[in-house]
Design a protein around this motif. Structure first.
Motif: not given
Length: 161
Positions: A46-48, A54-59, A84-86, A150-152
């Motif tokens: 849930a935290k991850q 929120a855009g602060t975790r990519r993996d 991420y983002g690809k 957007k995040v990346a």
């Protein structure tokens, strides 16, 4: 098997833990009340997920395990390598796996992925750039890819289905 229902921006996800592993993450089409995590591992996912959306975790850094053949396991491991983002095409995934004739089998294995977002099958698209084959619905695939772009800092993506 502890189960939690987690509210995401694109619907409720059902998350299951089995013997200390996250074994299922499915996005549901029906409405359901979110529930509190009932174990430390469910608290962690849930935290991850909070961080991902929120855009602060990519993996994701979680113990995961899903049932499948050796071939399916190889396909899912390859999905974890997509940045991420690809995005990549099903054809590119088959080439990365040294199985250029197995595109349909790879696509079918992607469709049997039981770990929504954690194992990022949403990052695989058609060779022509179209959004194809997503069990969670193509609108969710588009949302996830646009969120990651957007995040990346990749900018606007032009995704069609």
């Amino acid at each position: 098997m502890p189960v939690m229902y987690y509210k995401t921006p694109v619907g409720i996800a059902m998350i299951a833990e089995d013997d200390g592993f996250i074994s299922r993450v499915h996005i549901l089409d029906e409405e359901r009340e979110a529930t509190e995590p009932s174990s430390p591992l469910l608290q962690e996912i849930a935290k991850q997920f909070d961080e991902y959306f929120a855009g602060t975790r990519r993996d994701f850094d979680l113990p995961i395990k899903q049932s499948g053949s050796d071939f399916q396991q190889q396909v899912w491991q390859e999905l974890l390598k997509i940045e991420y983002g690809k995005t990549i095409s099903y054809n590119e995934q088959s080439l990365r796996m040294n199985s250029p004739l197995a595109i349909r089998a790879i696509a079918a294995a992607n469709g049997r992925n039981n770990l929504w977002v954690v194992v990022p099958c949403h990052r695989v698209i058609g060779s022509n750039g179209s959004l194809t084959g997503y069990a969670g619905g193509l609108w969710r695939k588009k949302w996830l890819l646009e969120h990651e772009a957007k995040v990346a800092g990749i900018g606007q993506t032009r995704l069609e289905f």
